[in-house]
Design a protein around this motif. Structure first.
Motif, PDB file in Angstrom:
ATOM      1  N   ARG A   2       0.824  -1.198   0.000  1.00 60.74           N
ATOM      2  CA  ARG A   2       0.000   0.000   0.000  1.00 60.74           C
ATOM      3  C   ARG A   2       0.861   1.252   0.000  1.00 60.74           C
ATOM      4  O   ARG A   2       1.871   1.329   0.698  1.00 60.74           O
ATOM      5  CB  ARG A   2      -0.906  -0.003   1.236  1.00 60.74           C
ATOM      6  CG  ARG A   2      -1.956   1.089   1.208  1.00 60.74           C
ATOM      7  CD  ARG A   2      -2.884   0.962   2.399  1.00 60.74           C
ATOM      8  NE  ARG A   2      -2.180   1.296   3.643  1.00 60.74           N
ATOM      9  CZ  ARG A   2      -2.682   1.082   4.834  1.00 60.74           C
ATOM     10  NH1 ARG A   2      -3.843   0.481   4.975  1.00 60.74           N
ATOM     11  NH2 ARG A   2      -2.000   1.434   5.917  1.00 60.74           N
ATOM     12  N   SER A   3       0.453   2.248  -0.798  1.00 60.53           N
ATOM     13  CA  SER A   3       1.194   3.504  -0.835  1.00 60.53           C
ATOM     14  C   SER A   3       1.014   4.252   0.479  1.00 60.53           C
ATOM     15  O   SER A   3       0.060   4.040   1.218  1.00 60.53           O
ATOM     16  CB  SER A   3       0.701   4.361  -1.999  1.00 60.53           C
ATOM     17  OG  SER A   3      -0.671   4.647  -1.860  1.00 60.53           O
ATOM     18  N   TYR A 172      -8.064  14.627 -10.770  1.00 54.30           N
ATOM     19  CA  TYR A 172      -6.952  13.803 -10.280  1.00 54.30           C
ATOM     20  C   TYR A 172      -7.428  12.793  -9.245  1.00 54.30           C
ATOM     21  O   TYR A 172      -6.942  11.663  -9.178  1.00 54.30           O
ATOM     22  CB  TYR A 172      -5.877  14.713  -9.673  1.00 54.30           C
ATOM     23  CG  TYR A 172      -4.796  13.974  -8.936  1.00 54.30           C
ATOM     24  CD1 TYR A 172      -3.833  13.240  -9.620  1.00 54.30           C
ATOM     25  CD2 TYR A 172      -4.725  14.012  -7.540  1.00 54.30           C
ATOM     26  CE1 TYR A 172      -2.838  12.555  -8.942  1.00 54.30           C
ATOM     27  CE2 TYR A 172      -3.733  13.339  -6.852  1.00 54.30           C
ATOM     28  CZ  TYR A 172      -2.790  12.606  -7.563  1.00 54.30           C
ATOM     29  OH  TYR A 172      -1.811  11.920  -6.880  1.00 54.30           O
ATOM     30  N   GLY A 173      -8.393  13.208  -8.409  1.00 48.45           N
ATOM     31  CA  GLY A 173      -8.865  12.332  -7.347  1.00 48.45           C
ATOM     32  C   GLY A 173     -10.170  12.840  -6.779  1.00 48.45           C
ATOM     33  O   GLY A 173     -10.746  13.836  -7.241  1.00 48.45           O
ATOM     34  N   CYS A 189     -12.660   3.183  -5.366  1.00 49.13           N
ATOM     35  CA  CYS A 189     -11.608   4.113  -5.788  1.00 49.13           C
ATOM     36  C   CYS A 189     -10.338   3.365  -6.158  1.00 49.13           C
ATOM     37  O   CYS A 189      -9.686   3.649  -7.180  1.00 49.13           O
ATOM     38  CB  CYS A 189     -11.328   5.124  -4.687  1.00 49.13           C
ATOM     39  SG  CYS A 189     -12.558   6.428  -4.521  1.00 49.13           S
ATOM     40  N   LYS A 190      -9.966   2.398  -5.335  1.00 51.03           N
ATOM     41  CA  LYS A 190      -8.767   1.611  -5.610  1.00 51.03           C
ATOM     42  C   LYS A 190      -8.918   0.842  -6.918  1.00 51.03           C
ATOM     43  O   LYS A 190      -7.985   0.782  -7.728  1.00 51.03           O
ATOM     44  CB  LYS A 190      -8.496   0.645  -4.455  1.00 51.03           C
ATOM     45  CG  LYS A 190      -8.195   1.312  -3.133  1.00 51.03           C
ATOM     46  CD  LYS A 190      -6.940   2.147  -3.170  1.00 51.03           C
ATOM     47  CE  LYS A 190      -6.649   2.771  -1.814  1.00 51.03           C
ATOM     48  NZ  LYS A 190      -5.477   3.690  -1.863  1.00 51.03           N
ATOM     49  N   ARG A 193      -8.458   3.196  -9.655  1.00 51.50           N
ATOM     50  CA  ARG A 193      -7.205   3.948  -9.541  1.00 51.50           C
ATOM     51  C   ARG A 193      -7.455   5.445  -9.379  1.00 51.50           C
ATOM     52  O   ARG A 193      -6.799   6.291  -9.999  1.00 51.50           O
ATOM     53  CB  ARG A 193      -6.292   3.670 -10.728  1.00 51.50           C
ATOM     54  CG  ARG A 193      -5.868   2.212 -10.831  1.00 51.50           C
ATOM     55  CD  ARG A 193      -4.897   1.973 -11.964  1.00 51.50           C
ATOM     56  NE  ARG A 193      -4.498   0.566 -12.019  1.00 51.50           N
ATOM     57  CZ  ARG A 193      -3.646   0.053 -12.905  1.00 51.50           C
ATOM     58  NH1 ARG A 193      -3.093   0.859 -13.821  1.00 51.50           N
ATOM     59  NH2 ARG A 193      -3.337  -1.219 -12.877  1.00 51.50           N
ATOM     60  N   PRO A 195      -7.327   8.329  -6.578  1.00 56.33           N
ATOM     61  CA  PRO A 195      -6.920   8.682  -5.207  1.00 56.33           C
ATOM     62  C   PRO A 195      -8.091   9.293  -4.439  1.00 56.33           C
ATOM     63  O   PRO A 195      -8.864  10.071  -4.993  1.00 56.33           O
ATOM     64  CB  PRO A 195      -5.800   9.710  -5.418  1.00 56.33           C
ATOM     65  CG  PRO A 195      -5.303   9.455  -6.807  1.00 56.33           C
ATOM     66  CD  PRO A 195      -6.500   9.004  -7.591  1.00 56.33           C
ATOM     67  N   PHE A 197      -9.088  11.517  -1.128  1.00 54.45           N
ATOM     68  CA  PHE A 197      -8.630  12.461  -0.108  1.00 54.45           C
ATOM     69  C   PHE A 197      -9.806  12.704   0.848  1.00 54.45           C
ATOM     70  O   PHE A 197     -10.899  13.063   0.409  1.00 54.45           O
ATOM     71  CB  PHE A 197      -8.201  13.782  -0.747  1.00 54.45           C
ATOM     72  CG  PHE A 197      -6.897  13.708  -1.496  1.00 54.45           C
ATOM     73  CD1 PHE A 197      -5.814  14.494  -1.106  1.00 54.45           C
ATOM     74  CD2 PHE A 197      -6.736  12.879  -2.591  1.00 54.45           C
ATOM     75  CE1 PHE A 197      -4.610  14.444  -1.785  1.00 54.45           C
ATOM     76  CE2 PHE A 197      -5.529  12.816  -3.284  1.00 54.45           C
ATOM     77  CZ  PHE A 197      -4.456  13.594  -2.881  1.00 54.45           C
ATOM     78  N   ASP A 216      -6.035   7.673   0.630  1.00 58.10           N
ATOM     79  CA  ASP A 216      -4.758   8.204   0.144  1.00 58.10           C
ATOM     80  C   ASP A 216      -4.271   9.429   0.901  1.00 58.10           C
ATOM     81  O   ASP A 216      -3.075   9.681   0.955  1.00 58.10           O
ATOM     82  CB  ASP A 216      -4.877   8.530  -1.347  1.00 58.10           C
ATOM     83  CG  ASP A 216      -5.078   7.279  -2.173  1.00 58.10           C
ATOM     84  OD1 ASP A 216      -4.089   6.583  -2.445  1.00 58.10           O
ATOM     85  OD2 ASP A 216      -6.233   6.971  -2.513  1.00 58.10           O
ATOM     86  N   SER A 217      -5.197  10.204   1.464  1.00 55.41           N
ATOM     87  CA  SER A 217      -4.814  11.372   2.257  1.00 55.41           C
ATOM     88  C   SER A 217      -5.877  11.619   3.307  1.00 55.41           C
ATOM     89  O   SER A 217      -7.070  11.438   3.039  1.00 55.41           O
ATOM     90  CB  SER A 217      -4.652  12.615   1.381  1.00 55.41           C
ATOM     91  OG  SER A 217      -4.446  13.776   2.178  1.00 55.41           O
TER      92      SER A 217
END
Length: 232
Positions: A2-3, A172-173, A189-190, A193, A195, A197, A216-217
């Motif tokens: 995972r990132s 972007y996300g 979302c995953k 792809r 992201p 937030f 992701d955030s």
């Protein structure tokens, strides 16, 4: 693997002073990944970093005031140039939370923005604002700002709508309130792809849940608390 989950500090952080030099200086010490500021435009098109529509002790909205008058009312007003320069030196990205569509043109006309544009993410945007940013500032990252989830709607339908709109706008996300985030949305979302937030989370139990989901955030006032949670 995972990132890494990004830490975004909500405007004001734990100082309680939104869009202030104290907030900016604290962030440069705490080193979140992303710093958020609120962006409006004055009547004459100058950038004003302020959350609310009105300044204290003003009967007129920010968009109805000349910048000179705004400076007179609030001489310690933080400039976007200062934010971009200090965050660049500290290695922090900047989230420009667009409060009015007129602010996009003001950002575009700011020479300093173009020097630092690669460190900027736009938020607070839906279809019209995203279109304007893509037109004026091609290549800049823009987050689609999700609607609030209405509980009478099936959640799967809500999640699909938000993701479809994110994709259609070429954002972007997805930027979404933490109260509206469930595992189904994060998984979707995953899978696509995109992201995700999430804002704004100060409760450690909710932080733990969102970390477990793999967002992701996370936006928070409590940067050090979130960092501690992420390092466990």
């Amino acid at each position: 693997m995972r990132s890494r989950i990004l830490v975004t500090v909500h405007s004001g952080g734990s100082t309680g002073k939104s869009n202030s030099i104290e907030y900016l200086e604290q962030a440069c010490l705490q080193l979140p990944d992303i710093l958020e500021v609120d962006v409006r435009a004055s009547q004459d098109g100058e950038i004003v970093l302020w959350h609310d529509e009105y300044l204290p002790n003003s009967a007129l909205s920010i968009q109805d005031l000349l910048y000179e008058r705004i400076q007179a009312l609030y001489p310690s007003l933080l400039s976007l140039q200062t934010v971009l320069a200090m965050c660049s030196n500290a290695g922090i990205q900047v989230n420009l939370d667009i409060k009015t569509s007129e602010a996009i043109e003001s950002v575009y006309r700011l020479p300093a923005f173009h020097k630092y544009r690669n460190q900027v993410i736009f938020s607070g945007c839906q279809e019209d604002e995203i279109s304007d940013i893509h037109r004026l500032l091609p290549g800049c990252k823009v987050l689609f700002n999700a609607d609030r989830y209405k509980r009478e709607q099936p959640y799967a339908e809500f999640a699909a709508q938000m993701l479809d709109r994110t994709v259609m706008t070429k954002a972007y996300g997805l930027n979404i309130c933490h109260e509206d985030v469930m595992p189904l949305l994060v998984k979707s979302c995953k899978d696509r792809r995109i992201p995700i937030f999430v804002w704004t989370v100060d409760d450690p139990d909710r932080m733990k849940e969102l970390i477990g989901m793999g967002v992701d955030s996370i936006t928070t006032h409590e940067v050090n608390l979130l960092k501690t949670m992420l390092n466990r």
